[in-house]
Design a protein around this motif. Sequence first.
Motif, PDB file in Angstrom:
ATOM      1  N   UNK A  53      81.705  62.751  -3.391  1.00 49.51           N
ATOM      2  CA  UNK A  53      80.465  62.609  -2.646  1.00 49.51           C
ATOM      3  C   UNK A  53      79.723  63.948  -2.732  1.00 49.51           C
ATOM      4  N   UNK A  54      78.482  63.979  -3.194  1.00 54.81           N
ATOM      5  CA  UNK A  54      77.717  65.231  -3.184  1.00 54.81           C
ATOM      6  C   UNK A  54      77.245  65.524  -1.764  1.00 54.81           C
ATOM      7  N   UNK A  55      77.559  66.703  -1.262  1.00 62.60           N
ATOM      8  CA  UNK A  55      77.279  67.052   0.128  1.00 62.60           C
ATOM      9  C   UNK A  55      76.352  68.262   0.183  1.00 62.60           C
ATOM     10  N   UNK A  56      75.045  68.057   0.328  1.00 62.60           N
ATOM     11  CA  UNK A  56      74.124  69.196   0.388  1.00 62.60           C
ATOM     12  C   UNK A  56      74.201  69.896   1.732  1.00 62.60           C
ATOM     13  N   UNK A  57      73.777  71.143   1.738  1.00 63.23           N
ATOM     14  CA  UNK A  57      73.693  71.904   2.980  1.00 63.23           C
ATOM     15  C   UNK A  57      72.511  71.375   3.783  1.00 63.23           C
ATOM     16  N   UNK A  58      72.679  71.077   5.078  1.00 64.29           N
ATOM     17  CA  UNK A  58      71.572  70.573   5.906  1.00 64.29           C
ATOM     18  C   UNK A  58      70.395  71.541   5.875  1.00 64.29           C
ATOM     19  N   UNK A  82      80.953  57.115   8.965  1.00 66.49           N
ATOM     20  CA  UNK A  82      80.041  58.093   9.537  1.00 66.49           C
ATOM     21  C   UNK A  82      80.458  59.534   9.357  1.00 66.49           C
ATOM     22  N   UNK A  83      81.299  59.804   8.372  1.00 66.46           N
ATOM     23  CA  UNK A  83      81.776  61.169   8.156  1.00 66.46           C
ATOM     24  C   UNK A  83      80.984  61.890   7.055  1.00 66.46           C
ATOM     25  N   UNK A  84      79.908  61.268   6.584  1.00 64.28           N
ATOM     26  CA  UNK A  84      79.103  61.837   5.499  1.00 64.28           C
ATOM     27  C   UNK A  84      77.649  61.911   5.954  1.00 64.28           C
ATOM     28  N   UNK A  85      77.339  62.749   6.929  1.00 70.17           N
ATOM     29  CA  UNK A  85      76.007  62.731   7.549  1.00 70.17           C
ATOM     30  C   UNK A  85      74.861  63.094   6.627  1.00 70.17           C
ATOM     31  N   UNK A  86      75.120  63.830   5.561  1.00 76.65           N
ATOM     32  CA  UNK A  86      74.042  64.245   4.664  1.00 76.65           C
ATOM     33  C   UNK A  86      73.938  63.371   3.430  1.00 76.65           C
ATOM     34  N   UNK A  87      74.691  62.262   3.415  1.00 73.98           N
ATOM     35  CA  UNK A  87      74.661  61.339   2.291  1.00 73.98           C
ATOM     36  C   UNK A  87      73.849  60.106   2.671  1.00 73.98           C
ATOM     37  N   UNK A  88      72.844  59.810   1.877  1.00 71.81           N
ATOM     38  CA  UNK A  88      72.098  58.563   2.035  1.00 71.81           C
ATOM     39  C   UNK A  88      72.548  57.618   0.925  1.00 71.81           C
ATOM     40  N   UNK A  89      73.422  56.695   1.265  1.00 68.24           N
ATOM     41  CA  UNK A  89      73.938  55.757   0.268  1.00 68.24           C
ATOM     42  C   UNK A  89      72.892  54.678   0.009  1.00 68.24           C
ATOM     43  N   UNK A  90      72.422  54.594  -1.241  1.00 64.92           N
ATOM     44  CA  UNK A  90      71.435  53.580  -1.604  1.00 64.92           C
ATOM     45  C   UNK A  90      72.092  52.242  -1.898  1.00 64.92           C
ATOM     46  N   UNK A  91      73.323  52.282  -2.380  1.00 62.30           N
ATOM     47  CA  UNK A  91      74.009  51.037  -2.672  1.00 62.30           C
ATOM     48  C   UNK A  91      75.112  51.226  -3.696  1.00 62.30           C
ATOM     49  N   UNK A 146      88.947  57.154  -2.591  1.00 61.89           N
ATOM     50  CA  UNK A 146      89.162  57.773  -3.899  1.00 61.89           C
ATOM     51  C   UNK A 146      88.223  58.940  -4.154  1.00 61.89           C
ATOM     52  N   UNK A 147      87.243  59.172  -3.279  1.00 61.61           N
ATOM     53  CA  UNK A 147      86.266  60.227  -3.511  1.00 61.61           C
ATOM     54  C   UNK A 147      86.529  61.438  -2.626  1.00 61.61           C
ATOM     55  N   UNK A 148      86.439  62.623  -3.227  1.00 60.46           N
ATOM     56  CA  UNK A 148      86.479  63.854  -2.456  1.00 60.46           C
ATOM     57  C   UNK A 148      85.065  64.277  -2.090  1.00 60.46           C
ATOM     58  N   UNK A 149      84.917  65.507  -1.632  1.00 57.62           N
ATOM     59  CA  UNK A 149      83.614  66.031  -1.243  1.00 57.62           C
ATOM     60  C   UNK A 149      83.262  67.215  -2.129  1.00 57.62           C
ATOM     61  N   UNK A 150      82.046  67.230  -2.671  1.00 57.48           N
ATOM     62  CA  UNK A 150      81.575  68.349  -3.482  1.00 57.48           C
ATOM     63  C   UNK A 150      80.291  68.887  -2.859  1.00 57.48           C
ATOM     64  N   UNK A 151      80.381  70.029  -2.201  1.00 52.36           N
ATOM     65  CA  UNK A 151      79.215  70.598  -1.538  1.00 52.36           C
ATOM     66  C   UNK A 151      78.328  71.351  -2.508  1.00 52.36           C
ATOM     67  N   UNK A 152      77.041  71.414  -2.193  1.00 51.61           N
ATOM     68  CA  UNK A 152      76.127  72.220  -2.997  1.00 51.61           C
ATOM     69  C   UNK A 152      74.968  72.663  -2.113  1.00 51.61           C
ATOM     70  N   UNK A 153      74.306  73.711  -2.557  1.00 57.32           N
ATOM     71  CA  UNK A 153      73.104  74.176  -1.878  1.00 57.32           C
ATOM     72  C   UNK A 153      72.028  74.439  -2.924  1.00 57.32           C
ATOM     73  N   UNK A 154      70.790  74.357  -2.508  1.00 55.74           N
ATOM     74  CA  UNK A 154      69.702  74.535  -3.457  1.00 55.74           C
ATOM     75  C   UNK A 154      69.167  73.192  -3.928  1.00 55.74           C
ATOM     76  N   UNK A 155      68.343  73.243  -4.972  1.00 51.84           N
ATOM     77  CA  UNK A 155      67.700  72.029  -5.473  1.00 51.84           C
ATOM     78  C   UNK A 155      68.714  71.090  -6.095  1.00 51.84           C
ATOM     79  N   UNK A 156      68.607  69.825  -5.782  1.00 53.97           N
ATOM     80  CA  UNK A 156      69.470  68.804  -6.381  1.00 53.97           C
ATOM     81  C   UNK A 156      68.621  67.774  -7.104  1.00 53.97           C
TER      82      UNK A 156
END
Length: 208
Positions: free
Chosen positions: A94-99, A129-138, A53-63
Motif C-alpha cells: 500500500x503506498x502511504x503518503x505523508x499527510x 480503517x488502518x490506511x487513512x491516507x489511502x483512497x481505494x478506487x477499486x 498480502x500487502x505491506x506498507x510503503x511510505x513516501x513523501x513528496x510528489x506522487x
Amino acid sequence: MQAADVARPHRASGAEAAPAVAAHSPQHGGYAGGPFQAQAVVPARLAPPPTSPLGLAGYRGAGPDLWFSSCHGGAGVSTLTALIPRSMSAGRYWPMPVPPVSARVLLVARSHAAGLCAAQAAARQWAAGVLPNVRLLGLVVVADAPGKRPKPLSDLVRLISGGVPRLWELPWVEALRIGDPPDQARLPSAYSRLANDLHHIVSEDAHV
C-alpha cells in the motif's frame, strides 16, 4: 538513494514495531512527475491487522495520479502502468503518503482462486480503517485464462466486489501472453473503459 533520503519507517500497530529495512522505491510506470523519497517498508507480516498480502510503503513528496498495488505476484500491474498515463506500480504494498496528501490506489489481482483470495484479504485490510491516507478506487480483476470463468470463481468475484468501491474486469489477451508490448497490442474495449474511467476520476478530483 542516499541514506539521508530515507525517512523514518511506518510502525506496525500492536506491541511489536517494524524493524528498519532497506528503502523501497516502487517500480515506475508511465509517471513523468516529480521525484519522491521512499520511506522504509513495513513487511506484510508486520502491517496493520487484519493480515494482508500487502505491506506498507511510505513516501513523501510528489506522487503519481494513480497507484496500482499487486495483490500477488504476476497480477498484471506492469501492463496497466504501461497503458495508464501518470500511474505507477506500488508492487505488493500500500503506498502511504505523508499527510495531508492521499494516494489513489487500485488493487490488481488475477481471476484464479489464489489471486482472488489475496484481493479479498487486501480489501479487508483497507476496510479495517488502518490506511487513512489511502483512497481505494477499486479492484481490477485480470482474467487468468481464456474462456468462460468457472462459476465458483465468478461467485467469489461477486462477493469481493461488495467490499470495494468499484470493480473492473479485464478479459484475457493472447497478444500480451506472447509478449506483445501493451501499448501496441489490440486490446478489448474493457481496457479503454478502465482508462477512461480513471481519467474522469482524476479530472473530477482536479476540479474539487
